[in-house]
Every structure is written in structure tokens, then in C-alpha cells.
Design a protein around this motif. Structure first.
Motif, PDB file in Angstrom:
ATOM      1  N   ASP A   3     -14.537   6.042  20.975  1.00 26.82           N
ATOM      2  CA  ASP A   3     -15.718   5.236  20.646  1.00 26.82           C
ATOM      3  C   ASP A   3     -16.657   5.318  21.846  1.00 26.82           C
ATOM      4  OD1 ASP A   3     -17.622   3.313  20.166  1.00 26.82           O
ATOM      5  OD2 ASP A   3     -16.213   1.846  19.366  1.00 26.82           O
ATOM      6  N   PRO A   4     -17.587   6.281  21.865  1.00 24.46           N
ATOM      7  CA  PRO A   4     -18.385   6.530  23.067  1.00 24.46           C
ATOM      8  C   PRO A   4     -19.250   5.356  23.494  1.00 24.46           C
ATOM      9  CG  PRO A   4     -19.247   7.774  21.192  1.00 24.46           C
ATOM     10  CD  PRO A   4     -17.931   7.210  20.773  1.00 24.46           C
ATOM     11  N   LEU A   5     -19.745   4.570  22.556  1.00 24.38           N
ATOM     12  CA  LEU A   5     -20.595   3.448  22.938  1.00 24.38           C
ATOM     13  C   LEU A   5     -19.791   2.358  23.629  1.00 24.38           C
ATOM     14  CD1 LEU A   5     -23.004   3.187  19.886  1.00 24.38           C
ATOM     15  CD2 LEU A   5     -23.302   4.413  22.036  1.00 24.38           C
ATOM     16  N   GLN A   6     -18.587   2.124  23.159  1.00 23.95           N
ATOM     17  CA  GLN A   6     -17.720   1.147  23.810  1.00 23.95           C
ATOM     18  C   GLN A   6     -17.334   1.624  25.206  1.00 23.95           C
ATOM     19  OE1 GLN A   6     -14.444  -0.127  21.393  1.00 23.95           O
ATOM     20  NE2 GLN A   6     -13.352  -1.077  23.077  1.00 23.95           N
ATOM     21  N   ILE A   7     -17.057   2.911  25.337  1.00 24.61           N
ATOM     22  CA  ILE A   7     -16.699   3.475  26.639  1.00 24.61           C
ATOM     23  C   ILE A   7     -17.893   3.425  27.587  1.00 24.61           C
ATOM     24  CG2 ILE A   7     -16.009   5.606  27.807  1.00 24.61           C
ATOM     25  CD1 ILE A   7     -14.426   6.264  25.195  1.00 24.61           C
ATOM     26  N   ASP A   8     -19.083   3.775  27.094  1.00 24.45           N
ATOM     27  CA  ASP A   8     -20.286   3.733  27.925  1.00 24.45           C
ATOM     28  C   ASP A   8     -20.508   2.331  28.483  1.00 24.45           C
ATOM     29  OD1 ASP A   8     -20.722   6.383  27.427  1.00 24.45           O
ATOM     30  OD2 ASP A   8     -22.348   6.091  25.996  1.00 24.45           O
ATOM     31  N   ALA A   9     -20.291   1.324  27.636  1.00 24.41           N
ATOM     32  CA  ALA A   9     -20.496  -0.050  28.088  1.00 24.41           C
ATOM     33  C   ALA A   9     -19.517  -0.423  29.193  1.00 24.41           C
ATOM     34  CB  ALA A   9     -20.360  -1.006  26.905  1.00 24.41           C
ATOM     35  N   ALA A  10     -18.262   0.046  29.061  1.00 24.94           N
ATOM     36  CA  ALA A  10     -17.251  -0.275  30.072  1.00 24.94           C
ATOM     37  C   ALA A  10     -17.519   0.424  31.398  1.00 24.94           C
ATOM     38  CB  ALA A  10     -15.869   0.100  29.547  1.00 24.94           C
ATOM     39  N   LEU A  11     -18.235   1.548  31.362  1.00 29.50           N
ATOM     40  CA  LEU A  11     -18.481   2.338  32.580  1.00 29.50           C
ATOM     41  C   LEU A  11     -19.896   2.150  33.123  1.00 29.50           C
ATOM     42  CD1 LEU A  11     -16.724   5.695  31.589  1.00 29.50           C
ATOM     43  CD2 LEU A  11     -15.741   3.640  32.612  1.00 29.50           C
ATOM     44  N   ALA A  12     -20.545   1.075  32.712  1.00 30.73           N
ATOM     45  CA  ALA A  12     -21.949   0.866  33.093  1.00 30.73           C
ATOM     46  C   ALA A  12     -22.147   0.704  34.592  1.00 30.73           C
ATOM     47  CB  ALA A  12     -22.503  -0.358  32.359  1.00 30.73           C
ATOM     48  N   THR A  13     -21.091   0.307  35.325  1.00 33.57           N
ATOM     49  CA  THR A  13     -21.235   0.094  36.770  1.00 33.57           C
ATOM     50  C   THR A  13     -20.830   1.310  37.599  1.00 33.57           C
ATOM     51  OG1 THR A  13     -19.020  -0.888  36.898  1.00 33.57           O
ATOM     52  CG2 THR A  13     -20.877  -2.379  36.520  1.00 33.57           C
ATOM     53  N   LEU A  14     -20.573   2.439  36.961  1.00 29.03           N
ATOM     54  CA  LEU A  14     -20.330   3.664  37.725  1.00 29.03           C
ATOM     55  C   LEU A  14     -21.578   4.014  38.529  1.00 29.03           C
ATOM     56  CD1 LEU A  14     -18.521   6.115  35.252  1.00 29.03           C
ATOM     57  CD2 LEU A  14     -17.603   5.255  37.404  1.00 29.03           C
ATOM     58  N   PRO A  15     -21.421   4.779  39.623  1.00 32.92           N
ATOM     59  CA  PRO A  15     -22.603   5.256  40.343  1.00 32.92           C
ATOM     60  C   PRO A  15     -23.568   5.938  39.373  1.00 32.92           C
ATOM     61  CG  PRO A  15     -20.630   5.751  41.592  1.00 32.92           C
ATOM     62  CD  PRO A  15     -20.168   5.192  40.276  1.00 32.92           C
ATOM     63  N   ALA A  16     -24.856   5.791  39.614  1.00 37.35           N
ATOM     64  CA  ALA A  16     -25.879   6.240  38.666  1.00 37.35           C
ATOM     65  C   ALA A  16     -25.714   7.692  38.258  1.00 37.35           C
ATOM     66  CB  ALA A  16     -27.263   6.007  39.261  1.00 37.35           C
ATOM     67  N   HIS A  17     -25.377   8.567  39.210  1.00 37.41           N
ATOM     68  CA  HIS A  17     -25.279   9.990  38.890  1.00 37.41           C
ATOM     69  C   HIS A  17     -24.114  10.289  37.958  1.00 37.41           C
ATOM     70  CE1 HIS A  17     -22.706   9.265  42.366  1.00 37.41           C
ATOM     71  NE2 HIS A  17     -22.005  10.311  42.020  1.00 37.41           N
ATOM     72  N   ALA A  18     -23.103   9.403  37.914  1.00 40.56           N
ATOM     73  CA  ALA A  18     -21.966   9.586  37.010  1.00 40.56           C
ATOM     74  C   ALA A  18     -22.131   8.785  35.735  1.00 40.56           C
ATOM     75  CB  ALA A  18     -20.668   9.183  37.700  1.00 40.56           C
ATOM     76  N   CYS A  19     -22.915   7.708  35.810  1.00 35.52           N
ATOM     77  CA  CYS A  19     -23.061   6.813  34.659  1.00 35.52           C
ATOM     78  C   CYS A  19     -23.885   7.451  33.548  1.00 35.52           C
ATOM     79  CB  CYS A  19     -23.712   5.511  35.121  1.00 35.52           C
ATOM     80  SG  CYS A  19     -23.754   4.228  33.861  1.00 35.52           S
ATOM     81  N   GLN A  20     -24.843   8.277  33.919  1.00 35.76           N
ATOM     82  CA  GLN A  20     -25.776   8.830  32.935  1.00 35.76           C
ATOM     83  C   GLN A  20     -25.234  10.099  32.279  1.00 35.76           C
ATOM     84  OE1 GLN A  20     -29.340   9.241  35.238  1.00 35.76           O
ATOM     85  NE2 GLN A  20     -29.663   7.039  35.431  1.00 35.76           N
ATOM     86  N   GLN A  21     -24.069   9.984  31.688  1.00 35.70           N
ATOM     87  CA  GLN A  21     -23.433  11.111  31.012  1.00 35.70           C
ATOM     88  C   GLN A  21     -22.841  10.635  29.684  1.00 35.70           C
ATOM     89  OE1 GLN A  21     -20.676  13.399  33.460  1.00 35.70           O
ATOM     90  NE2 GLN A  21     -21.634  12.634  35.314  1.00 35.70           N
ATOM     91  N   PRO A  22     -23.655  10.183  28.761  1.00 38.19           N
ATOM     92  CA  PRO A  22     -23.120   9.670  27.494  1.00 38.19           C
ATOM     93  C   PRO A  22     -22.343  10.729  26.721  1.00 38.19           C
ATOM     94  CG  PRO A  22     -25.487  10.033  27.340  1.00 38.19           C
ATOM     95  CD  PRO A  22     -25.132  10.184  28.784  1.00 38.19           C
ATOM     96  N   GLY A  23     -21.236  10.294  26.149  1.00 38.20           N
ATOM     97  CA  GLY A  23     -20.468  11.192  25.287  1.00 38.20           C
ATOM     98  C   GLY A  23     -19.474  12.083  25.991  1.00 38.20           C
TER      99      GLY A  23
END
Length: 511
Positions: free
Chosen positions: A302-322
Motif C-alpha cells: 500500500d504505497p500511500l500508507q508507506i509514504d505516510a509512515a516515511l514522511a520524516t525521512l531525509p528529503a532526498h530519500a523521502c521524495q521517492q513515491p512507489g
């Protein structure tokens, strides 16, 4: 018509809004039954949306079929992404019910029973029926029946398998029982689902469609697997968005028999689905391969659920949806690859693995696409090899011993037993670390990729420490990295994948 199971993700009105929007985020999480037609659909179905008063919503396909709805022949509910276990669930009864459903999802044999499932979970069959119905809205047998019928529908529609083989692979004890169940639930003869002209030559690969929830970072997955592909075993074609590989596996329920051949997966450029092609040798194991491929490509995430859980990753790693968590189709192969990859670069590990296959692998008997020539060796072959045999490939003696001991222990590992869903992460890791030559990094990597554990983490990994370092300061300690990772539970394995991907490939990268 609004008396709904509590496990639905939305209220009935919100479900209808998602249906009108054909929102793929809810694919596999809800189904709509249309009372005017007796048909149930996925929320992404392309037919005209029914009137609100004719809709009743379900959290599972089994609930829809228990209410006497038949699956839509257009959107095909059997293709919907599955629902992965929610590792953050705290309620014990709900966790058991989720594990029970996962066990049933893995059953391909007609002998599977509620009593077997209850014994596996360590509870009574009466308690199992009660908690299962409370969580899923149907009995375990209804759930299993729906799973078998949808698998049969999938095989009938997308393959040229004889109907008798479809019945057996779907878990029915006989063709008679299969025909009766199919007609009772779907009001169709099984052969009515066959497409015109579907019968193919015997040497033409069987092809099936597998859906997933977007977004899916296909390029990230292909790049990751391409850099680790073992020569002769696997080949990635990023231009075609495809992966080909050889495979050998035992066929459940047929002692002493195994299947071997090759498979190819191709990501559709226009739809959120994957086309799976099987060579003739693997067709008899289709029902076993389908869940393997789904886990290998992480199609049920569930990529949206995972994206929400990883929202506090460093910006360069956070912006990788899917970005997905690549699994495997051959657990022993990846276990060997993990040991060979200890304290060396990805490129070096790939070289060692390729030598390993050339030395101990067996030729692929049937014709295969270019680049696929061998099958990965089985544990018995490696256990029988000498230290010198393995060390001659450029593997240090201590690691050669570790490979031999891993191969010897492989059949006995608790986590390697069928349906070992109740083993905790800590217990599984300790079992692996107890093997000579396997440290915490290797054990966590195995859990992350071999057993698709969503919350594994590698606090001592050099790349992760670099990615989480504060500019101008020393690398954080493994203890500090582990503390930082708590914010990304229960999806820390995905955090690892994103942090690794955020690092430009280099000669010093470990993984």
C-alpha cells in the motif's frame, strides 16, 4: 444496504465517492456489489457507475460472494492487489484472524481444513471461526472457497490449462466438485470463461495478469534487480520494463516431483498491472508461482500508507513515491547471495554469485530466452561441496564454511517452514544469527528480502549511516541510527530501500 463490515476503509458514502472516481488507492481494499445485476466489482471498474441505492460495499471478495454476488467479468476481482498483514495491529484476536487469512491464501491443496489452520495457530477451531467471522465477515471455509474460485477464474481466463488441471491447482479435490462449486457461485460452466482462440500451442508460454496499487516506481525496482542479477539466472531489460529468470521449485502435494523452467514479468506501460509469462515446464506450478511473484515484486504493498509512515525521512530519500521492497522467488538463492555479499561491493557479490552458479548450477534443460542458461543449485548440492570447491571461486574459507553450514541447516530452519507466520522478528533473527558466519546485517537483510519482512532494519549499514549523518559531523553510531529508525515503523525495510537508492552507486556501496 448499508450494513457493512467494520473493516471497510471508508463509510458507504465515501466508498461510493471512491467508486465514482475509480480511485485505484482502494483497489483490493473494497468491492461493490450491485443489487440490480447481482455482480460485484473492483472500485476501478470501467463500466458505468451504478446508482447509489443499488450499491452495497464489502471489504473482501469473500464477503461479496457470501452475499450471493458474482465476480465481474470486466474488472476481474481475482486480479485485485491483496491485503498485506498490518504489522502494527495490536489486538491479538485481529492479528490471529489476519494470520489465518494469510495461511488460507497460501493453500493450494484440497486437504486444507479449519482444524489444520486452528492447530497451526494454536487455538481451537471454535475460537478460530469466531474471530475470523468478526474480522472478515465470513467463515474460514467461505474465505477459502472464494480464494479457490477466483484463482480458478484467473487460470481459466489467462491460461490454456486443461480444466482438470485448473481444478487441481485451485485446490479442489475433484473435477466434479470444482464444476459444482463454479456453477453454484458463478452460474457459469468453467469453460464459458475461456476466451475465443485461447488454446495455444504447447510450447507457448502461459500468460497471466497481476494488478498492483499505484504509484509504483518501476525504474527503481528494475535498477535494483539489474545490478544484482546473476549471469545465466536472471536478466533485466529496463527498456522493455521486463525481468526474465530461470526457476526450479518443488510442486506442493507431489512428493519427489519438481518443476523447472523460466518466467518473465513485464510491467504494463499504461495500466497498473504486470504480465507474467511461464514456460511450459512451470505451468503445472502456476498456483504456487502466483503468490511468489506477487511477493517478489511487492505487488500487494500500500504505497500511500508507506509514504505516510516515511514522511520524516531525509528529503532526498523521502521524495521517492512507489519504491517497493524487492523480494525473491528462490529463498535459498537469495540467502547464498546475502552471504556472498558480506563486506564486499554489489558488483563483487554479483561476480561471486555468477561464478557460484557456473560451478554448482545445473543447465536449464528446456529452450529459454537469451541469457538464461542455468538453474541455481539446491541446498543439498552445496552441503555436499567441499570448502576447497567453494573457496576456489574466490570466496574466503570462513565464508565457504558458512555457505555449507547454511545449506545443511536450510531444511530445518523454523522460519523456512511453510506458514511460519507466528515467528517473531526477534526470534527469526536470532535463529539466523546462530548460524556460523551470519551476523546481524546478513540476518536482517535476509528477513527483509527473503521473507519480505516490512520492518527489518540494518543499523550498522555504512550507507545508511552516511545517509542519516548530519553534514560536518561524524557518522552516527549504529545505536543512534536504530533510534532514528523508530519513527519509520512498521515500514523500516522500505526506508532502507529509499536511503540506499538516494545514494549514487559507487564502488564502496554495500548491500
Amino acid at each position: 444496504m448499508d450494513s457493512l463490515p467494520t473493516s471497510l476503509p471508508l463509510s458507504p458514502d465515501a466508498c461510493y465517492a471512491a467508486l465514482q472516481a475509480r480511485d485505484s488507492r482502494f483497489d483490493g481494499k473494497m468491492y461493490v456489489g450491485v443489487t440490480s445485476t447481482g455482480i460485484y466489482c473492483r472500485p476501478i471498474c470501467r463500466v458505468r457507475a451504478p446508482k447509489r441505492e443499488n450499491c452495497v460495499f464489502f471489504a473482501h471478495a469473500a464477503q461479496a460472494e457470501a452475499a450471493a454476488f458474482r465476480p465481474c467479468l470486466k474488472c476481474r476481482p481475482e486480479l485485485a492487489p491483496g491485503g498485506a498483514l498490518r504489522w502494527s495491529v495490536m489486538d491479538a484476536s485481529r492479528t490471529l484472524a489476519q494470520q489465518a487469512a494469510a495461511w488460507l491464501d497460501g493453500q493450494t491443496q484440497a486437504e486444507a481444513s479449519v482444524e489444520d489452520l486452528a492447530a497451526h495457530l494454536g487455538i481451537t477451531s471454535r475460537h478460530l471461526r469466531r474471530i475470523f467471522a468478526a474480522e472478515h465477515g465470513v467463515t474460514p471455509l467461505q474465505y477459502l472457497q472464494t480464494r479457490r474460485l477466483l484463482l480458478a477464474k484467473h487460470l481459466l481466463t489467462d491460461t490454456a490449462l486443461p480444466v482438470t488441471q485448473v481444478a487441481l491447482q485451485s485446490g479442489f479435490a475433484s473435477l466434479r466438485r470444482f464444476n459444482a462449486a463454479f456453477i453454484e457461485h458463478y452460474r457459469l460452466q468453467p469453460t464459458a470463461l475461456r476466451r475465443e482462440g485461447k488454446a495455444e500451442a504447447a510450447d507457448t508460454p502461459s500468460a497471466l495478469l497481476l494488478a498492483y496499487r499505484p504509484p509504483y516506481h518501476v525504474e527503481a525496482l528494475l535498477e535494483f534487480l539489474e545490478r544484482r542479477a546473476i549471469a545465466g539466472i536472471e536478466r533485466v531489460d529496463r527498456a522493455r520494463r521486463s525481468i526474465r529468470r530461470s526457476l526450479r521449485l518443488g510442486q506442493a502435494g507431489q512428493a519427489g516431483k519438481s518443476c523447472e523452467g523460466w518466467l518473465e514479468v513485464t510491467f504494463d506501460a499504461n495500466r497498473p498491472q504486470v504480465r507474467l509469462s511461464l514456460s511450459e515446464g512451470l505451468v503445472p506450478a502456476t498456483a504456487t508461482i502466483l503468490p511468489l511473484v506477487r511477493r517478489w515484486l511487492d505487488l500487494d504493498a500500500d504505497p500511500l500508507q508507506i509514504d505516510a509512515a516515511l514522511a520524516t525521512l531525509p528529503a532526498h530519500a523521502c521524495q521517492q513515491p512507489g519504491v517497493r521492497l524487492p523480494g525473491c522467488v528462490d529463498r535459498f538463492e537469495l540467502a547464498v547471495r546475502a552471504v556472498l555479499g558480506q563486506q564486499v561491493t554489489v558488483a563483487a557479490a554479483r561476480t561471486l554469485a555468477s561464478r557460484f552458479v557456473q560451478r554448482f548450477g545445473t543447465p536449464l534443460a528446456q529452450a529459454a530466452p537469451e541469457g538464461l542458461t542455468r538453474l541455481f543449485p539446491e541446498p543439498e548440492q552445496i552441503a555436499a561441496a567441499s570448502r576447497d570447491d567453494i573457496a576456489s571461486l574466490g570466496v574466503i574459507a570462513r565464508r565457504a564454511d558458512a555457505l555449507r553450514l547454511l545449506a545443511e541447516a536450510w531444511p530445518r530452519l523454523l522460519i523456512n517452514q511453510p506458514h511460519a507466520s507466528q515467528i517473531t522478528h526477534q526470534a527469526a533473527q536470532q535463529e539466523l544469527i546462530a548460524l556460523p558466519g551470519l551476523g546481524p546485517w546478513t540476518a536482517s537483510y535476509m528477513l527483509m528480502r527473503i521473507w519480505s519482512w516490512p520492518d527489518a532494519f540494518l543499523p550498522g549499514d555504512v550507507v545508511l549511516r552516511k545517509q542519516l549523518a548530519t553534514p560536518g559531523e561524524p557518522l552516527p553510531s549504529p545505536k543512534r541510527v536504530l533510534e532514528l529508525s523508530q519513527a519509520w515503523q512498521p515500514y523500516r525495510s522500505y526506508a532502507v530501500m529509499r536511503l540506499w537508492r538516494a545514494t549514487a552507486p559507487s564502488s564502496t556501496e554495500l548491500s
